[in-house]
Motif scaffolding. Structure first.
Motif, mmCIF file in Angstrom:
data_model
loop_
_atom_site.group_PDB
_atom_site.id
_atom_site.type_symbol
_atom_site.label_atom_id
_atom_site.label_comp_id
_atom_site.label_asym_id
_atom_site.label_seq_id
_atom_site.Cartn_x
_atom_site.Cartn_y
_atom_site.Cartn_z
ATOM 1 N N MET A 1 -26.839 29.975 -22.778
ATOM 2 C CA MET A 1 -26.341 28.850 -21.969
ATOM 3 C C MET A 1 -27.001 28.866 -20.599
ATOM 4 N N HIS A 2 -27.546 27.731 -20.180
ATOM 5 C CA HIS A 2 -28.226 27.657 -18.885
ATOM 6 C C HIS A 2 -27.212 27.494 -17.766
ATOM 7 N N MET A 3 -27.288 28.370 -16.771
ATOM 8 C CA MET A 3 -26.378 28.302 -15.623
ATOM 9 C C MET A 3 -27.067 27.595 -14.464
ATOM 10 N N VAL A 4 -26.402 26.623 -13.886
ATOM 11 C CA VAL A 4 -26.946 25.897 -12.743
ATOM 12 C C VAL A 4 -26.604 26.654 -11.473
ATOM 13 N N ASN A 5 -27.637 27.022 -10.708
ATOM 14 C CA ASN A 5 -27.401 27.712 -9.450
ATOM 15 C C ASN A 5 -26.811 26.756 -8.429
ATOM 16 N N LYS A 6 -25.868 27.247 -7.678
ATOM 17 C CA LYS A 6 -25.264 26.427 -6.637
ATOM 18 C C LYS A 6 -26.231 26.271 -5.464
ATOM 19 N N LEU A 7 -26.096 25.166 -4.766
ATOM 20 C CA LEU A 7 -26.939 24.872 -3.610
ATOM 21 C C LEU A 7 -26.272 25.376 -2.341
ATOM 22 N N HIS A 8 -26.993 26.183 -1.570
ATOM 23 C CA HIS A 8 -26.505 26.634 -0.265
ATOM 24 C C HIS A 8 -26.828 25.578 0.790
ATOM 25 N N ILE A 9 -25.842 25.236 1.595
ATOM 26 C CA ILE A 9 -26.031 24.280 2.685
ATOM 27 C C ILE A 9 -25.810 24.991 4.011
ATOM 28 N N ILE A 10 -26.801 24.906 4.897
ATOM 29 C CA ILE A 10 -26.627 25.377 6.273
ATOM 30 C C ILE A 10 -26.332 24.151 7.141
ATOM 31 N N TRP A 11 -25.105 24.083 7.609
ATOM 32 C CA TRP A 11 -24.649 22.958 8.423
ATOM 33 C C TRP A 11 -24.788 23.243 9.911
ATOM 34 N N ASP A 12 -25.202 22.253 10.664
ATOM 35 C CA ASP A 12 -24.942 22.231 12.100
ATOM 36 C C ASP A 12 -23.467 21.859 12.267
ATOM 37 N N LEU A 13 -22.884 22.152 13.420
ATOM 38 C CA LEU A 13 -21.458 21.862 13.624
ATOM 39 C C LEU A 13 -21.259 20.559 14.408
ATOM 40 N N ASP A 14 -21.622 20.574 15.696
ATOM 41 C CA ASP A 14 -21.407 19.401 16.554
ATOM 42 C C ASP A 14 -22.283 18.228 16.129
ATOM 43 N N GLY A 15 -21.677 17.078 15.935
ATOM 44 C CA GLY A 15 -22.443 15.889 15.595
ATOM 45 C C GLY A 15 -22.824 15.803 14.132
ATOM 46 N N THR A 16 -22.435 16.800 13.356
ATOM 47 C CA THR A 16 -22.753 16.822 11.927
ATOM 48 C C THR A 16 -21.480 16.966 11.100
ATOM 49 N N LEU A 17 -20.742 18.032 11.346
ATOM 50 C CA LEU A 17 -19.450 18.220 10.697
ATOM 51 C C LEU A 17 -18.307 17.632 11.519
ATOM 52 N N ILE A 18 -18.403 17.769 12.848
ATOM 53 C CA ILE A 18 -17.312 17.348 13.727
ATOM 54 C C ILE A 18 -17.828 16.444 14.841
ATOM 55 N N ASP A 19 -16.930 15.578 15.322
ATOM 56 C CA ASP A 19 -17.238 14.719 16.464
ATOM 57 C C ASP A 19 -16.625 15.350 17.708
ATOM 58 N N SER A 20 -17.415 16.187 18.374
ATOM 59 C CA SER A 20 -16.928 16.943 19.539
ATOM 60 C C SER A 20 -17.380 16.335 20.857
ATOM 61 N N GLU A 21 -18.055 15.208 20.795
ATOM 62 C CA GLU A 21 -18.726 14.678 21.987
ATOM 63 C C GLU A 21 -17.780 14.456 23.159
ATOM 64 N N PHE A 104 -21.438 23.421 -4.123
ATOM 65 C CA PHE A 104 -22.133 23.860 -2.920
ATOM 66 C C PHE A 104 -21.539 25.145 -2.348
ATOM 67 N N ILE A 105 -22.393 25.924 -1.689
ATOM 68 C CA ILE A 105 -21.984 27.093 -0.911
ATOM 69 C C ILE A 105 -22.326 26.794 0.538
ATOM 70 N N HIS A 106 -21.337 26.907 1.427
ATOM 71 C CA HIS A 106 -21.491 26.392 2.787
ATOM 72 C C HIS A 106 -21.637 27.497 3.840
ATOM 73 N N HIS A 107 -22.529 27.225 4.789
ATOM 74 C CA HIS A 107 -22.745 28.084 5.949
ATOM 75 C C HIS A 107 -22.775 27.183 7.192
ATOM 76 N N ILE A 108 -22.459 27.748 8.344
ATOM 77 C CA ILE A 108 -22.636 27.048 9.622
ATOM 78 C C ILE A 108 -23.583 27.861 10.481
ATOM 79 N N VAL A 109 -24.584 27.183 11.058
ATOM 80 C CA VAL A 109 -25.400 27.773 12.124
ATOM 81 C C VAL A 109 -25.301 26.817 13.306
ATOM 82 N N THR A 110 -24.710 27.285 14.389
ATOM 83 C CA THR A 110 -24.414 26.419 15.530
ATOM 84 C C THR A 110 -24.780 27.083 16.847
#
Length: 221
Positions: A1-21, A104-110
């Protein structure tokens, strides 16, 4: 059985995930006024996104922003912002649905320091979504250590998963550069500070106008 690898996402925080302006601007304006400067002293409006020192350098001439004043503003900003309560820092609509997606597998680099980042993530009850949260201070162990660039932080984040697939998502040129410098796709988003022109110029692999656009792009990556 073929296993699909999950995609790692490196998120920015301000202006991408949250509206901190608004809360960043409020804290910045108060901190500037605390040292006797006013908006009329600026050569350019504040633009949220870069680190506070870079925002100040862009907004004031060196003759107005002396070294001592700059240090005092940054010190005041940390106190004002870290203790603002983050009542007016919402996530962008639809973002949480992507965070909940088990593909997805999530990371934050901020660029945001640890204290404020931690308080925001805790307030939003998001801790369970991220396997790593990386700031410029995450790898500082002594006074001699220098803050790392986003490109370096991306590399360190990715180093724990050498054979996995990553993408980087952010609203600024620096986010795209960090991804591209690490040979992963860069997805620019248009609901933050960066403009389409800036993101296209720096070579973003994809540009998302809406969160729904982003979801579609991620499914294709």
């Amino acid at each position: 059985m073929h296993m699909v690898n999950k995609l790692h996402i490196i998120w920015d925080l301000d202006g991408t995930l949250i509206d901190s302006e608004q809360e960043v601007l409020n804290a910045l304006i108060k901190s500037v006024r605390d040292v006797g400067l006013m908006e009329k002293d600026q050569k350019a409006p504040f633009r949220v996104g870069p680190t506070v020192d870079k925002i100040l350098d862009t907004s004031f001439s060196p003759s107005v922003l002396t070294g001592d004043k700059k240090k005092e503003i940054i010190k005041n900003f940390r106190l004002n912002y870290d203790n603002c309560g983050f009542k007016h820092t919402p996530p962008f609509v639809g973002i949480e649905n992507i965070l909940k997606d088990s593909f997805f597998i999530h990371h934050i680099v901020t660029n945001k320091p640890d204290l404020a980042t931690g308080r925001i993530i805790e307030k939003l009850d998001w801790k369970q979504y991220f396997v790593s949260i990386v700031t410029p201070y995450s790898y500082i162990k002594s006074a001699d250590d220098k803050r790392k660039t986003k490109t370096e932080l991306f590399a360190l984040c990715m180093s724990d998963y050498p054979d996995e697939k990553f993408v980087g998502i952010g609203d600024m040129e620096t986010d795209a550069k960090a991804a591209l410098d690490n040979n992963i796709p860069a997805i620019g988003v248009l609901w933050g500070t960066g403009t389409r022109e800036e993101l296209e110029k720096c070579g973003c692999t994809y540009i998302a106008e809406t969160v729904e656009d982003l979801r579609i792009i991620l499914k294709e990556c």
